[in-house]
Write a protein that holds these residues in place. Structure first.
Motif, PDB file in Angstrom:
ATOM      1  N   TYR A  42       1.883   0.516   6.537  1.00  0.00           N
ATOM      2  CA  TYR A  42       1.076   0.303   5.210  1.00  0.00           C
ATOM      3  C   TYR A  42       2.040  -0.518   4.144  1.00  0.00           C
ATOM      4  CZ  TYR A  42      -2.975   3.260   5.649  1.00  0.00           C
ATOM      5  OH  TYR A  42      -4.280   3.490   5.899  1.00  0.00           O
ATOM      6  N   TRP A  50      -3.186  -4.995   0.620  1.00  0.00           N
ATOM      7  CA  TRP A  50      -4.456  -4.792   0.871  1.00  0.00           C
ATOM      8  C   TRP A  50      -5.402  -5.495  -0.111  1.00  0.00           C
ATOM      9  CZ3 TRP A  50      -1.633  -2.379   3.932  1.00  0.00           C
ATOM     10  CH2 TRP A  50      -2.027  -1.692   5.346  1.00  0.00           C
ATOM     11  N   ALA A 100       0.851  -1.137  -0.051  1.00  0.00           N
ATOM     12  CA  ALA A 100      -0.046  -0.134  -0.162  1.00  0.00           C
ATOM     13  C   ALA A 100       0.799   1.352   0.038  1.00  0.00           C
ATOM     14  CB  ALA A 100      -1.029   0.099   1.274  1.00  0.00           C
ATOM     15  N   ASN A 145       0.272  -4.765  11.478  1.00  0.00           N
ATOM     16  CA  ASN A 145      -1.051  -4.031  11.663  1.00  0.00           C
ATOM     17  C   ASN A 145      -2.096  -5.238  12.003  1.00  0.00           C
ATOM     18  OD1 ASN A 145      -3.516  -2.733  10.684  1.00  0.00           O
ATOM     19  ND2 ASN A 145      -2.250  -1.525   9.186  1.00  0.00           N
ATOM     20  N   THR A 168       5.787   3.047   7.023  1.00  0.00           N
ATOM     21  CA  THR A 168       5.049   2.758   8.154  1.00  0.00           C
ATOM     22  C   THR A 168       4.819   4.227   9.022  1.00  0.00           C
ATOM     23  OG1 THR A 168       4.480   1.751  10.235  1.00  0.00           O
ATOM     24  CG2 THR A 168       6.918   2.100   9.652  1.00  0.00           C
ATOM     25  N   GLU A 185      -1.180   9.310   1.189  1.00  0.00           N
ATOM     26  CA  GLU A 185      -2.458   8.885   1.099  1.00  0.00           C
ATOM     27  C   GLU A 185      -3.814  10.215   1.346  1.00  0.00           C
ATOM     28  OE1 GLU A 185      -4.803   5.603   4.137  1.00  0.00           O
ATOM     29  OE2 GLU A 185      -3.514   7.003   5.042  1.00  0.00           O
ATOM     30  N   GLN A 188       1.553   6.680  -1.795  1.00  0.00           N
ATOM     31  CA  GLN A 188       0.401   5.593  -1.328  1.00  0.00           C
ATOM     32  C   GLN A 188      -0.086   5.194  -2.796  1.00  0.00           C
ATOM     33  OE1 GLN A 188      -1.030   4.824   1.435  1.00  0.00           O
ATOM     34  NE2 GLN A 188      -2.880   4.071   1.074  1.00  0.00           N
ATOM     35  N   ASN A 198       0.864   7.743   4.999  1.00  0.00           N
ATOM     36  CA  ASN A 198       1.895   7.089   4.290  1.00  0.00           C
ATOM     37  C   ASN A 198       2.129   7.450   2.767  1.00  0.00           C
ATOM     38  OD1 ASN A 198       3.111   5.212   6.469  1.00  0.00           O
ATOM     39  ND2 ASN A 198       1.023   4.438   6.817  1.00  0.00           N
TER      40      ASN A 198
END
Length: 598
Positions: free
Chosen positions: A260, A264, A242, A335, A246, A562, A577, A574
């Protein structure tokens, strides 16, 4: 003072990446993988947590910087009273070991340049033992070893637990530095030629970029986003992280700081679509195959995210010795959201695999059987509440988007069987499931008084994910409920024209829907979704105006984080992104690629 998030540029080798500031300092680098411990962690602490700066002595921010066209090779230039100098940064595609190459070149006059390197393994906590060997500086601590050399060799010395070099360059003179990592129990890897690595990297990136099929307006911005997605791809598995970082904060000084450096499922369909539409079938197939490996197994164990190699455990913990970016604590690794239930992931997986099949990617023997298993499990759980797309850490709810994506899963299963009658499956049952979910969402997720779908059943809050309703085909774009939802989101979730993820009334409450205190910026991919929705509902001129405003938020080298804070005028979260850049590519294709763009 920390550089702003947008003051950084990215270099990488398709297995990890580094962030280079506009002061010429590498402040973040994890070796050997994206999710490995950082050896330069000044980004989340101070220079004592590790960095590597090369710049003219006494110089501050660079005069200019840019990527070489259609590459991930970064040129940073300073003009000083004594002359001008360029530093070229890259990470060549690795043979076995990761390398960072930094080439200093004199452009004018006679400039004195200083290199300052502080290696701090394990996220800035471990000071290595340094020694000399065959003209190299060697740093070792625990499992990590780094070799540093220059060509031609320049004088280096150690002081204050750092390694320095100082030299002068005149026009045409070059000094190249190479930093190479390897496991400390193994011998030194073979040496790379820094100048040949530079030539090869430029050639390879430009050859890759030339395959982009998009040839409409803002092609340079689209290609830059595609290069960024490629740079965030872990080549051995095809997984796309992603972000490269971090714990870059969603609110400066706040606690919304997450890791991240994982993959995902929510990103899967949009990423796959962007790669396929732009002609990158090999990358799309690698991402699809990563997805198949990740979700294999018991459908009840489906995760919302996975590690680079489809790992299912990403334990979350904090690093108390790091002060955080601009004192934004805590710094988190791993996470815990991986444990959450998000029903939307079933729709995202089914939609991605449907897209891969319809786009001509070669099917895998087990793919349809796995999809059928997912559908049977979804049939038994779709009525349950979940944490939703945004991974809220508050109570579970019946999120409307999760139900819409459950509908999408059933819809894609039905369409696949209709398109290929030779496949076996419960066509009538899945049609009934699709219709049942549709009826429930329209009855319980829609506020007739306000003419808008809501974030969850019975709530009054809105959610930017509702902008995806027409894109997923749940309702046609001209349905009054869709138009009403788009208008409500513009009215209630927009700040200076950009979109927040969900209703702003949570910002003053510690008992908010996401279970967290504090606020966050506007969410960039959601703003691209708004542009898409405006276009679909016939407001293409407004969509293009919003798209151009979003392009104006990219930093000087074309990168997006992000989120964006319209008040402070800075990027948040982060960086860079992947989802933001997927949004940019997707909206450009929707607005400008083909007759349907209007």
């Amino acid at each position: 003072m920390h550089p702003r998030i947008e003051d950084y540029a990215l270099i990488g080798d398709h297995q990890t990446a580094a962030l280079v500031s506009n002061r010429g300092s590498i402040d973040w680098l994890c070796l050997p993988r994206f999710d490995s411990a950082a050896c330069f962690a000044a980004l989340l602490g101070t220079e004592e947590n590790g960095h590597w700066r090369i710049a003219p002595t006494g110089a501050g921010t660079c005069t200019r910087r840019a990527y070489r066209k259609d590459t991930l090779v970064l040129d940073t230039e300073w003009e000083t009273d004594d002359g001008a100098v360029r530093v070229t940064d890259l990470m060549p595609q690795r043979d076995r070991a990761p390398d960072v190459v930094r080439v200093v070149e004199g452009l004018a006059g006679r400039v004195t340049v200083r290199s300052t390197i502080r290696l701090r393994f394990d996220y800035g906590s471990a000071v290595p033992w340094m020694r000399r060997s065959d003209g190299h500086r060697v740093a070792v601590a625990g499992p990590d070893a780094v070799w540093l050399r220059s060509e031609p060799e320049v004088r280096t010395w150690s002081e204050d637990r750092a390694t320095y070099a100082e030299f002068t360059v005149e026009p045409g003179e070059k000094v190249a530095f190479v930093l190479t990592w390897h496991p400390s129990h193994e011998p030194r890897p073979r040496l790379v030629d820094p100048y040949e690595s530079l030539r090869t990297s430029v050639h390879d990136w430009r050859s890759w970029a030339a395959h982009c099929r998009y040839d409409g307006p803002y092609r340079d911005e689209v290609v830059r986003s595609l290069i960024t997605l490629k740079a965030l791809t872990y080549e051995p598995t095809g997984g796309i992280v992603a972000a490269a970082t971090t714990s870059l904060p969603e609110e400066i000084g706040g606690v919304r700081n997450w890791d991240y450096r994982h993959c995902w499922l929510r990103d899967s369909t949009l990423t796959l679509g962007a790669l396929l539409a732009c002609g990158y079938q090999q990358e799309a197939e690698a991402w699809r195959d990563w997805l198949l490996r990740a979700v294999a197994g018991d459908p009840a164990d489906l995760r919302i995210m996975y590690g680079l190699a489809s790992e299912r455990r990403l334990p979350e913990y904090e690093l108390p010795w790091l002060t955080g970016y601009e004192n934004s604590r805590p710094v988190r690794i791993g996470n815990d959201a991986i444990q959450q239930r998000q029903l939307d992931v079933y729709g995202e997986v089914m939609d991605s695999l449907s897209l891969s099949r319809s786009s001509g990617l070669p099917a895998k023997p087990q793919m349809w059987r796995m999809q059928c298993t997912l559908m049977e499990y979804l049939r038994s759980v779709w009525r349950e509440p979940d944490e939703g797309l945004w991974e809220v850490r508050g109570p579970r709810r019946h999120f409307t988007h999760s139900k819409v994506m459950s509908w999408a899963a059933a819809d894609r299963a039905v369409r696949t069987l209709e398109d290929d009658p030779e496949l076996s499956g419960d066509l009538d049952g899945w049609r009934a499931l699709r219709d049942e979910i549709h009826r429930e969402v329209c009855a319980r997720g829609y506020d007739a008084e306000r003419n808008t779908f809501t974030q969850s059943y019975g709530s009054r809050e809105l959610d930017a994910s509702l902008l995806l309703i027409p894109r997923m085909g749940f309702l046609p774009p001209d349905d009054p409920r869709v138009v009403g939802t788009v208008d409500a989101i513009r009215e209630e979730l927009c700040h200076d024209g950009f979109v927040r993820r969900y209703s702003a009334d949570h910002l003053t409450s510690t008992a908010s829907v996401d279970g967290l205190p504090g606020s966050e910026g506007t969410f960039l991919v959601c703003s691209f979704w708004l542009a898409d929705a405006l276009h679909l509902t016939g407001r293409t001129k407004e969509a293009r105006e919003l798209f151009e405003r979003l392009l104006g938020l990219t930093n000087d080298v074309g990168l997006l984080a992000e989120e964006y804070d319209p008040v402070a005028g800075r990027q948040l979260g982060n960086f860079p992104q992947a989802f933001s850049h997927v949004g940019l590519v997707g909206t450009a294709l929707a607005l400008f690629d083909g007759d349907e763009a209007g």
